[in-house]
Design an enzyme around this catalytic site. Structure first.
Site, PDB file in Angstrom:
ATOM      1  N   GLU A 133       0.811  -1.220   0.000  1.00  0.00           N
ATOM      2  CA  GLU A 133       0.000   0.000   0.000  1.00  0.00           C
ATOM      3  C   GLU A 133       0.838   1.260   0.000  1.00  0.00           C
ATOM      4  O   GLU A 133       0.521   2.215  -0.699  1.00  0.00           O
ATOM      5  CB  GLU A 133      -0.954   0.027   1.206  1.00  0.00           C
ATOM      6  CG  GLU A 133      -2.175  -0.857   1.066  1.00  0.00           C
ATOM      7  CD  GLU A 133      -1.864  -2.328   1.249  1.00  0.00           C
ATOM      8  OE1 GLU A 133      -0.712  -2.644   1.615  1.00  0.00           O
ATOM      9  OE2 GLU A 133      -2.764  -3.146   1.038  1.00  0.00           O
ATOM     10  N   HIS A 202     -10.381  -4.946   9.867  1.00  0.00           N
ATOM     11  CA  HIS A 202     -11.147  -4.592   8.674  1.00  0.00           C
ATOM     12  C   HIS A 202     -12.296  -3.662   9.016  1.00  0.00           C
ATOM     13  O   HIS A 202     -13.234  -3.532   8.243  1.00  0.00           O
ATOM     14  CB  HIS A 202     -11.725  -5.849   8.011  1.00  0.00           C
ATOM     15  CG  HIS A 202     -10.679  -6.794   7.517  1.00  0.00           C
ATOM     16  ND1 HIS A 202     -10.135  -7.769   8.318  1.00  0.00           N
ATOM     17  CD2 HIS A 202     -10.087  -6.908   6.322  1.00  0.00           C
ATOM     18  CE1 HIS A 202      -9.246  -8.448   7.608  1.00  0.00           C
ATOM     19  NE2 HIS A 202      -9.195  -7.948   6.401  1.00  0.00           N
TER      20      HIS A 202
END
Lengths: 397, 480
Positions: A133, A202
């Protein structure tokens, strides 16, 4: 352009000056944009009494607001399709717009937002990246500095914590530290918020962490209508914009106009005008608030519900006008109590509208705990409609 | 003599490489000059297998076979010959299997050799192949190296005198700076770490512009927002320096991606030190660039030190060049203090990167003669005589000067003229920069966004009001 630009970010406590509901965004583009002005949700045009069912996942969003201004019937779609439609339109209009992220290409994206784009635009423009990322966000920054307009997808917002350095030190800063020589018109987007038993990593609310980064703009979409409008506006903005989507809202269905439109990045959305209390919320909590509003109306209350949409900067103009009318504020958010959007919003309201308040500002947030997996525990960390009703009753007594 | 061996060995390797090499796009063209002398032996199989018999590994990759499968033609030690029946199929391709466990060694028997053109006396070593330079180019390179050296000396002194707050030198790395810049075109995008002002100098940044940035005055292109040496110039295609290490590597991949999208005849080049190769961004950027076939030159200035951390404590691999292969990237090790070697290597790397659409890793071995920065005293962690040795006996500028003078292109008279002229210019630039007013307070709030938003305008007004009310508490030379 300049006039529209400066009024796009509202001055504090300004008397109701011409709000640029129908103005083009603060970026000169070579094509004209017609905005469905009435559809932006001025008083009276939004869904009074049109409330959503409890489960926000399959809910129908407020129809009237969106389709009100549509000249030709409009078309129905789900929120992830609205985001995709925005991407396709912008990529067709501007060849510098590109998409990068994990599994966005041939796989079509984990939430199908980029489905079909690779086939349409090729796999260089819709780029599948390796799993890093910080690096693909950095890649987006480098590409933006050289004139492209990347849309970087975090598969889940939480993973973008790995990209924090690039977002903070580079994305937010390089326009400033280069003396304005390099600009970073990047859009960073992805699903965040508490889902259905996705576990703590998450279920992050990154708006809390990113809100202090100077140079960034943040918006949160909540309906197919504003999702498409905000995505388009974010892509056209010269500033780096983080667009927060919510995992549970992708299947919301709504009818949106057929004509091209964009939403103003810095504007809040009036969901339900009222007189007794101003409820400020965004993203998924909008639906919990509207659910609570149904109960409140039955109990004789008249809440004004505003979806703040613009998380950085806050639309203090809309918010201020509402507070001046109701004198009571309730903030409903999904962020943790400490350091969340609610905390900053509370502070901004106290700074600017202290004299108009008749009661302390209430803020309903998630507790300062990681989101548990067990469904019962998870539900307990998210603000529920019953709490919202109780809070309004308390404020209004 | 080592030099002769190198020349002979390199031509042998070249012939072998020529036999194996299908050339660009598999068309079987004759060897390209850049394969000479720097063919890295792949680390496959047991160490006992003669590594010099293997050719250039990535050739096999072009042909679509994995290196291991293609090693079939050489008899391995244990006597098994892999054939199609003895291959296994997995995602990633076929691999032949062996019945005996065979760990890849942690290092090869010999270190990757280093490409070199000039010896310490400035003479080209016998058999060396290098990219020719015209007299004009050679002299420009030399005078810019000298200019960089003097600029470093004078700005460093200025910091010591308290006139600027910070500085960091490129002492010992002048050849890397200038020679690499000279091999690039103005369309190539440069993403520096911070020890590459010479690249900007080469491209036309003036001494006055350097001084303005260091003093953070109103003519600084960065508008006084960054520390000294954090230069940036969009016009000269030089990305603004950002302090965190190696964050520019993914940017380089992004910049190369934009070049690919626009089908430009240019590449991106990014510089970093030996320390930077430990950052996560290094690994991911190399990997990305390889997968994306991005035209980037990853240029590592391996100067032996990351502040006080020597390379022995930074990594355990054979330097940095060896890592390229792990990512599927072609690499070369070069003597960073040899201007002609650096020039040739970057010239070749650039051509490969652009015509073949691939990243290239260049590891330039050198030594950081100066302290890390003005905030460092390197005598605390390394011997003074080591520093002196590299500053004098291994100075890249002297070495190159000997070559230039050997060609009768330069004289001592021109040398002193150059040095005194540059010194004078620099002192003048510093005086001018010092007297130039600083950016006004408005510039604190501009460029955070494309247009200044209302909350920042409010904050600016608040600050201005405070300064007006308490002028004695604020510096008088900052316009409000």
């Amino acid at each position: 352009m300049a006039a529209a630009a400066s009024s796009a970010l509202h001055a504090v406590g300004a008397v109701a000056s011409a709000k640029p509901r129908s103005a083009a965004p603060a970026v000169a583009r070579r094509r004209s944009v017609r905005v469905a002005a009435a559809a932006k949700g001025g008083p009276g045009s939004s869904g009074r009494g049109r409330l959503v069912t409890r489960s926000a996942v399959a809910a129908k969003a407020d129809e009237a607001a969106a389709a009100a201004g549509s000249k030709s019937g409009g078309h129905e779609l789900l929120m992830f399709e609205a985001l995709r439609e925005a991407l396709i339109e912008e990529m067709n209009l501007d060849p510098t717009v590109c998409v990068m992220g994990e599994d966005v290409g041939h796989y079509g994206g984990s939430y199908k937002v980029t489905k079909g784009l690779a086939e349409m635009f090729g796999d260089l423009r819709v780029l599948d990246t390796p799993i890093a990322e910080n690096s693909f966000t950095g890649m987006g920054v480098g590409a933006a500095m050289k004139g492209l307009r990347p849309v970087v997808e975090g598969m889940n917002m939480g993973f973008l914590l790995l990209a924090y350095n690039q977002i903070s030190n580079n994305c937010g800063m390089l326009h400033y530290t280069s003396g304005g020589q390099f600009k970073i018109p990047i859009v960073i987007r992805g699903p965040g918020g508490v889902g259905r038993q996705l576990g703590a990593e998450h279920s992050q609310r990154l708006e809390s962490y990113f809100q202090s980064i100077p140079g960034l703009q943040m918006v949160a979409c909540s309906t197919p209508y504003n999702a498409k409008g905000l995505m388009k506006a974010a892509i056209r903005s010269e500033n780096p914009v983080v667009l927060f989507e919510h995992v549970l809202l992708y299947n919301l269905k709504e009818k949106i106009p057929d004509e091209e439109y964009i939403c103003c990045l810095e504007e809040a959305e009036m969901v339900r005008p009222g007189e007794h209390v101003t409820i400020l919320t965004y993203s998924r909590m909008r639906y919990h608030v509207m659910q609570a509003a149904k109960t409140l109306v039955n109990k004789g209350y008249d809440p004004e519900v505003i979806d703040i949409r613009s998380l950085k900067p806050f639309d203090l103009h809309t918010i201020g006008n509402s507070i001046k009318k109701t004198h009571r504020v309730l903030i409903v958010e999904e962020c943790m109590r400490t350091g969340g959007i609610g905390a900053s919003l509370r502070s901004a309201i106290i700074d600017n509208f202290w004299d108009y308040l008749d009661a302390p500002i209430m803020c309903l947030s998630s507790q300062d705990v990681p989101t548990p997996y067990a469904a019962t525990l998870e539900d307990a960390t998210v603000v529920q409609p019953a709490q919202i009703v109780a809070a309004v009753e308390q404020i209004c007594q | 003599m080592a030099a002769l061996w190198l020349a002979r060995a390199s031509s042998q390797l070249a012939r072998r490489a020529a036999r194996r090499l299908p050339g660009r796009h598999g068309s079987g063209e004759p060897t390209s000059p850049w394969f000479l002398g720097a063919v890295p032996p792949p680390a496959l199989g047991s160490p006992a297998v003669e590594t010099s018999r293997r050719g250039f590994c990535s050739v096999r990759r072009f042909a679509g076979e994995s290196s291991a499968a293609a090693a079939v033609d050489e008899e391995p030690e244990n006597g098994f010959v892999a054939s199609d029946q003895q291959a296994v199929d997995f995602p990633g391709g076929k691999v032949s299997f062996v019945a005996e466990m065979n760990f890849l060694p942690d290092s090869m028997k010999e270190r990757i050799n280093c490409y070199l053109v000039l010896d310490d006396d400035g003479r080209t070593i016998s058999g060396s192949r290098f990219q020719e330079v015209s007299k004009e180019l050679a002299l420009k390179m030399y005078s810019e190296m000298v200019t960089l050296q003097i600029m470093d000396t004078i700005f460093y002194e200025a910091q010591r005198q308290g006139r600027i707050s910070f500085y960091l030198t490129s002492n010992g790395e002048e050849a890397i700076n200038i020679a690499s810049a000279a091999a690039l075109s103005m369309d190539d995008i440069v993403l520096p770490q911070y020890r590459e002002p010479g690249v900007l100098l080469w491209r036309g940044f003036t001494l006055q512009e350097f001084a303005n940035q260091c003093f953070g005055n109103k003519l600084d292109y960065g508008k006084g927002r960054q520390m000294p040496i954090h230069y940036g110039s969009n016009r000269l295609n030089y990305f603004t320096v950002s302090s965190p290490i190696a964050t520019q590597l993914p940017h380089a991949v992004g910049a190369a991606y934009s070049l690919k999208m626009n089908k430009k005849d240019a590449c991106a080049i990014t510089y970093f030190g030996d320390g930077g190769t430990s950052e996560g961004d290094f690994h991911a950027a190399l990997n990305f660039a390889a997968v994306m076939e991005a035209p980037v030159i990853f240029f590592c200035r391996n100067n032996g030190w990351a502040i006080s951390t020597p390379t022995t404590e930074q990594f355990r691999s054979d330097g940095v060049v060896i890592r390229g292969q792990a990512y599927g990237i072609r690499g070369i090790r070069v003597d960073g203090n040899d201007a002609l070697a650096v020039y040739s290597a970057v010239h070749a790397a650039r051509e490969m990167a652009i015509t073949e659409g691939r990243p290239i890793l260049v590891e330039a071995l050198t030594y950081r003669v100066g302290h890390h920065s003005t905030s460092d005293d390197s005598t605390k962690y390394r011997p003074v005589d080591e520093i002196e040795h590299w500053r004098t006996a291994r100075d890249p500028i002297s070495r190159y000067r000997k070559w230039v003078q050997g060609n009768d292109w330069w004289s001592d008279a021109e040398e002193s003229e150059l040095r005194s002229r540059v010194r004078k210019e620099l002192l003048q630039a510093i005086q001018v920069a010092e007297r130039m007013p600083k950016p006004p307070v408005t510039e604190l709030f501009t460029d955070v966004y494309d247009k200044i938003p209302s909350n920042l305008r409010e904050q600016e007004q608040l600050l201005r009001d405070t300064i007006m009310k308490h002028p004695v508490d604020y510096p008088t030379d900052v316009p409000v």
